[in-house]
Write a protein that holds these residues in place. Structure first.
Motif, PDB file in Angstrom:
ATOM      1  N   UNK A   1      35.950  24.041  42.586  1.00 62.86           N
ATOM      2  CA  UNK A   1      36.215  25.302  43.280  1.00 62.86           C
ATOM      3  C   UNK A   1      35.888  26.430  42.304  1.00 62.86           C
ATOM      4  N   UNK A   2      34.828  27.170  42.576  1.00 61.70           N
ATOM      5  CA  UNK A   2      34.318  28.188  41.653  1.00 61.70           C
ATOM      6  C   UNK A   2      34.433  29.572  42.268  1.00 61.70           C
ATOM      7  N   UNK A   3      34.780  30.530  41.428  1.00 55.90           N
ATOM      8  CA  UNK A   3      34.858  31.941  41.831  1.00 55.90           C
ATOM      9  C   UNK A   3      34.056  32.765  40.844  1.00 55.90           C
ATOM     10  N   UNK A   4      33.354  33.783  41.352  1.00 57.78           N
ATOM     11  CA  UNK A   4      32.590  34.679  40.482  1.00 57.78           C
ATOM     12  C   UNK A   4      32.452  36.038  41.169  1.00 57.78           C
ATOM     13  N   UNK A   5      31.941  36.980  40.451  1.00 55.13           N
ATOM     14  CA  UNK A   5      31.748  38.330  40.978  1.00 55.13           C
ATOM     15  C   UNK A   5      30.254  38.612  41.049  1.00 55.13           C
ATOM     16  N   UNK A   6      29.791  39.037  42.198  1.00 54.20           N
ATOM     17  CA  UNK A   6      28.394  39.425  42.394  1.00 54.20           C
ATOM     18  C   UNK A   6      28.335  40.934  42.562  1.00 54.20           C
ATOM     19  N   UNK A   7      27.466  41.606  41.795  1.00 56.13           N
ATOM     20  CA  UNK A   7      27.430  43.065  41.810  1.00 56.13           C
ATOM     21  C   UNK A   7      26.005  43.580  41.880  1.00 56.13           C
ATOM     22  N   UNK A   8      25.878  44.775  42.423  1.00 58.81           N
ATOM     23  CA  UNK A   8      24.677  45.595  42.265  1.00 58.81           C
ATOM     24  C   UNK A   8      25.075  46.779  41.390  1.00 58.81           C
ATOM     25  N   UNK A   9      24.198  47.770  41.283  1.00 59.60           N
ATOM     26  CA  UNK A   9      24.550  48.979  40.539  1.00 59.60           C
ATOM     27  C   UNK A   9      25.591  49.808  41.277  1.00 59.60           C
ATOM     28  N   UNK A  10      25.844  49.489  42.563  1.00 56.57           N
ATOM     29  CA  UNK A  10      26.719  50.324  43.383  1.00 56.57           C
ATOM     30  C   UNK A  10      27.993  49.614  43.829  1.00 56.57           C
ATOM     31  N   UNK A  11      27.913  48.331  44.172  1.00 56.34           N
ATOM     32  CA  UNK A  11      29.068  47.637  44.746  1.00 56.34           C
ATOM     33  C   UNK A  11      29.242  46.286  44.071  1.00 56.34           C
ATOM     34  N   UNK A  12      30.452  45.730  44.211  1.00 57.11           N
ATOM     35  CA  UNK A  12      30.767  44.398  43.718  1.00 57.11           C
ATOM     36  C   UNK A  12      31.432  43.605  44.843  1.00 57.11           C
ATOM     37  N   UNK A  13      31.106  42.319  44.944  1.00 55.38           N
ATOM     38  CA  UNK A  13      31.662  41.444  45.970  1.00 55.38           C
ATOM     39  C   UNK A  13      32.162  40.170  45.306  1.00 55.38           C
ATOM     40  N   UNK A  14      33.466  39.847  45.422  1.00 51.99           N
ATOM     41  CA  UNK A  14      33.951  38.565  44.887  1.00 51.99           C
ATOM     42  C   UNK A  14      33.485  37.430  45.793  1.00 51.99           C
ATOM     43  N   UNK A  15      32.974  36.377  45.204  1.00 51.15           N
ATOM     44  CA  UNK A  15      32.452  35.248  45.961  1.00 51.15           C
ATOM     45  C   UNK A  15      33.077  33.952  45.449  1.00 51.15           C
TER      46      UNK A  15
ATOM     47  N   UNK B 262      35.690  51.748  40.357  1.00 49.26           N
ATOM     48  CA  UNK B 262      35.173  50.402  40.618  1.00 49.26           C
ATOM     49  C   UNK B 262      36.274  49.502  41.156  1.00 49.26           C
ATOM     50  N   UNK B 263      37.495  49.646  40.602  1.00 53.21           N
ATOM     51  CA  UNK B 263      38.605  48.835  41.078  1.00 53.21           C
ATOM     52  C   UNK B 263      38.934  49.165  42.534  1.00 53.21           C
ATOM     53  N   UNK B 264      38.896  50.470  42.875  1.00 52.43           N
ATOM     54  CA  UNK B 264      39.152  50.865  44.261  1.00 52.43           C
ATOM     55  C   UNK B 264      38.088  50.315  45.195  1.00 52.43           C
ATOM     56  N   UNK B 265      36.818  50.381  44.750  1.00 47.59           N
ATOM     57  CA  UNK B 265      35.744  49.839  45.580  1.00 47.59           C
ATOM     58  C   UNK B 265      35.927  48.342  45.787  1.00 47.59           C
ATOM     59  N   UNK B 266      36.333  47.634  44.726  1.00 46.96           N
ATOM     60  CA  UNK B 266      36.570  46.201  44.824  1.00 46.96           C
ATOM     61  C   UNK B 266      37.732  45.910  45.768  1.00 46.96           C
ATOM     62  N   UNK B 267      38.794  46.733  45.691  1.00 46.44           N
ATOM     63  CA  UNK B 267      39.944  46.554  46.576  1.00 46.44           C
ATOM     64  C   UNK B 267      39.543  46.743  48.034  1.00 46.44           C
ATOM     65  N   UNK B 268      38.711  47.765  48.290  1.00 44.37           N
ATOM     66  CA  UNK B 268      38.237  47.994  49.663  1.00 44.37           C
ATOM     67  C   UNK B 268      37.447  46.797  50.161  1.00 44.37           C
ATOM     68  N   UNK B 269      36.614  46.253  49.270  1.00 45.09           N
ATOM     69  CA  UNK B 269      35.818  45.091  49.672  1.00 45.09           C
ATOM     70  C   UNK B 269      36.709  43.919  50.040  1.00 45.09           C
ATOM     71  N   UNK B 270      37.825  43.752  49.293  1.00 49.06           N
ATOM     72  CA  UNK B 270      38.736  42.649  49.567  1.00 49.06           C
ATOM     73  C   UNK B 270      39.470  42.866  50.892  1.00 49.06           C
ATOM     74  N   UNK B 271      39.819  44.124  51.185  1.00 45.29           N
ATOM     75  CA  UNK B 271      40.575  44.426  52.400  1.00 45.29           C
ATOM     76  C   UNK B 271      39.742  44.205  53.648  1.00 45.29           C
TER      77      UNK B 271
END
Length: 687
Positions: free
Chosen positions: A144-158, A21-30
């Motif tokens: 200024x608000x930050x949160x994490x939006x996820x499905x069962x497969x991916x997560x996207x920081x917003x 999950x951390x790797x998937x999140x890192x890819x999303x950030x990149x």
């Protein structure tokens, strides 16, 4: 040695899942900006009303997840992230009160427990109007608000810069805030206490017995205090609610205080509590989301007794009926002998059930994910049972004479005792209609009360034999001993031989082709040895030492070769229905589809399961009804030990299989009876 082998396997799997999950999140950030625009969870900042200088005004972060997406509670659980905020009035940074979340929901994905919101929700916070503000001013509030939006497969920081205005003065309140406040957990209003006990944390929560609880769940406010995915045990003791939670196996924190939110029901009602160290009551009546919640200990004991009694007519007990039949026939010879055999047989049954129960509870206390009939998930145990069934078959067929359980010619208490132990060992994999709640509760109750349920189960299993031993009228109904017993004994070799074949098939299902092949070779060698022993017996020669030597050789060969040949075949269920393997993820997706879901758990060694499958599940009419209604079918195969299935069964209050669950869209599971019919399943599909 592989370095990861030094870690406990559940922790290793969880660590690997978190890593992915951390790797998937890192890819999303990149591949995108540091934070995406809030398209998956839309957010809005709303002020409740105007406020005078020095007064507080409540603000709401109104969060609206898109379909299939979810946000997180303050403690997200095994994975995720709550909301982070920075507050400004104009360009000046200011402080605000703590974020207050509504009662969250649970979401189990790949063995990870998450605390989430899969629907619109509002997070509240209080802001104090500066004392130097003048009435009539309009304060430009920015967050200024930050949160994490996820499905069962991916997560996207917003992230988003949310703005609103707060008027200094008085004004009418926004009525939506009454609804949002109602979703917040209410303060408990009484002091809760907790105790650390080994790998568990026990809580005592003052709560009137009149407060209704429906599938409660405890959300710990701090991380590393509890194991989020572990089953939670609830019990009532007067006006105390007792909760037992598992602690993490690694990096567990000993809290000075225990803050949490207790969800009371599926409607989202909850209470917020803070527990301090102190004495916690023991015992109590267990609470579950099924019938076990409504049963007191006496009723559970009665259910266990009735379940054991019904085991005498369940299909899985039939192979050992030959053992009982010959013993019952001998019971008519002498009243004193019949009673001795009855007591000895009962002692054997009760002792076997108690030993199996004690071993089960001990393994679970040691952190093992095991359930009822765990012994038939062990290939070595199945091999021993196969060889024992082979010996009994050879004895019944007349190949040799040996005082195997229950077959001493004149009968003996020792033989009856051994017969009872064997009967219980082979029969207990089945669960009858009255056993589900009792055996499920036995895994949650204190050890003494849990063991009482296992003893009651054994007593129920032995009750018919004990009744015949002590009631002369029943013994007079039995046929008199005679030559017919010789033929009956040989006839009973047939079901016992079928039992041996079934155990050989189970060896194949557990260990693969070569494992089953060597087991079959050892069984054939054992039969030849027994036949040779019988030949020496009929010639009047000593045969015990010959048999002992051969048994030792077979044991040595098996212990040396069988582990090397162990290669379990790929798990799978052949079905005329369109089935998918069970997992928490698969169940969540199936329920989210808006279609009915039929989930059942089975095992190759569970004859009750197989009878139900032939009689009700694997039927053309069931297939047609399911296809017409769009029913999705998930199957959990518990033939081999599976910690994920064991945890799910425990969470449902079930100690073993079979378990049948029906999900209507938008509703919790309905547990179906353990004896199914095609009409029942077709009827559920048509509702």
């Amino acid at each position: 040695m592989d370095e990861r082998s030094t870690l406990p396997m559940p922790h290793y799997r969880r660590s690997m899942t978190l890593l992915w999950q951390a790797l998937a999140l890192l890819c999303a950030i990149i591949v995108q900006p540091a934070f995406a625009k809030p398209t998956n969870i839309r957010a809005q900042l709303v002020a409740e009303k105007a406020a005078m200088p020095g007064e507080s005004v409540t603000l709401a972060f109104v969060m609206k997840p898109a379909k299939g997406w979810h946000g997180y509670w303050q403690n997200p659980g095994d994975a995720g992230q709550g909301m982070r905020t920075r507050w400004f009035v104009g360009d000046a940074q200011v402080k605000a009160g703590a974020l207050r979340y509504p009662t969250p929901e649970t979401l189990l994905i790949s063995g990870l427990m998450n605390h989430v919101y899969e629907h619109d929700y509002a997070v509240l916070a209080d802001f104090t109007v500066p004392k130097d503000a003048r009435p009539g001013m309009v304060l430009p509030l920015k967050v200024q608000a930050e949160w994490l939006a996820c499905t069962d497969q991916i997560c996207v920081p917003e992230e988003a810069e949310l703005t609103t205005q707060v008027t200094v003065g008085s004004g009418k309140a926004d009525p939506r805030f009454d609804v949002w406040r109602a979703a917040l957990p209410a303060p408990l209003g009484a002091q809760a206490k907790f105790q650390l006990a080994g790998d568990t944390i026990r809580l005592g929560i003052p709560m009137p017995a009149s407060v209704a609880l429906d599938k409660p769940h405890m959300f710990a406010a701090e991380d590393h205090v509890v194991d989020y995915a572990a089953p939670q045990a609830f019990a009532r003791s007067g006006d105390w609610l007792l909760v037992t939670l598992k602690r993490p196996k690694i990096a567990a924190i000993d809290p000075a205080q225990f803050g949490a939110v207790l969800r009371l029901n599926g409607a989202g009602d909850g209470v917020e509590l803070s527990a301090i160290p102190g004495a916690v009551p023991t015992g109590g009546t267990p609470l579950k989301g099924d019938a076990a919640a409504d049963l007191s200990l006496p009723m559970l004991l009665l259910a266990a007794l009735a379940g054991g009694l019904l085991l005498n007519i369940m299909p899985c007990v039939f192979p050992i009926l030959s053992l009982k039949a010959l013993s019952l026939a001998r019971a008519g010879e002498s009243e004193a002998e019949a009673r001795r055999e009855g007591v000895a047989y009962t002692a054997g049954v009760v002792l076997a059930c108690a030993l199996l129960g004690a071993l089960l509870l001990a393994l679970r206390a040691a952190g093992q994910e095991v359930g009822w009939a765990f012994q038939l998930q062990e290939p070595g145990v199945v091999v021993v049972l196969l060889l024992l069934a082979t010996a009994i078959t050879a004895n019944l067929a007349g190949l040799f004479e040996f005082a195997v359980p229950g077959f001493a010619r004149a009968g003996s208490p020792q033989g009856a005792f051994a017969t009872g132990m064997l009967a219980a060992f082979v029969a207990t994999p089945c669960t009858g209609p009255f056993m589900a709640a009792a055996m499920g509760a036995a895994l949650l109750l204190p050890v003494t009360e849990g063991m009482a349920l296992f003893v009651a189960l054994g007593l129920g299993l032995a009750l018919p034999f004990l009744a015949v031993a002590y009631i002369p009228a029943l013994r007079r109904l039995l046929p008199r001993p005679g030559k017919w017993m010789v033929w009956f004994k040989k006839l009973m070799a047939v079901p016992m031989a079928l039992t041996a074949l079934a155990l050989l098939w189970l060896c194949w299902r557990l260990g693969g082709d070569w494992f089953a092949g060597l087991t079959a070779f050892l069984a054939v060698a054992f039969v030849i040895a027994l036949a040779a022993t019988g030949k020496r017996q009929r010639a009047g020669k000593s045969a015990g030492w010959v048999l002992a030597v051969i048994v030792v050789l077979i044991a040595l060969v098996g212990a040396e070769k069988l582990p090397k040949l162990f290669a379990p075949p790929a798990a799978g269920i052949e079905s005329i229905l369109d089935t998918k393997p069970f997992s928490e993820d698969a169940l969540a997706k199936a329920r989210a589809s808006g279609r009915p879901v039929f989930l059942y758990f089975t095992a190759d060694w569970c004859l009750t399961c197989k009878v139900n499958e032939k009689a009700a599940i694997e039927r053309a009419e069931t297939k047609a009804a399911f296809e017409k209604a769009g029913v999705q079918v998930l199957v959990g195969d518990w033939t081999r030990r599976d910690p994920a299935i064991t945890r799910f069964l425990t969470a449902q209050g079930a100690a073993g299989v079979p378990l049948y669950l029906w999900y209507v869209p938008g509703k919790d599971a309905e547990q179906l009876p353990q004896v199914l019919s095609a009409g029942l399943l077709a009827g559920k599909a048509q509702q």
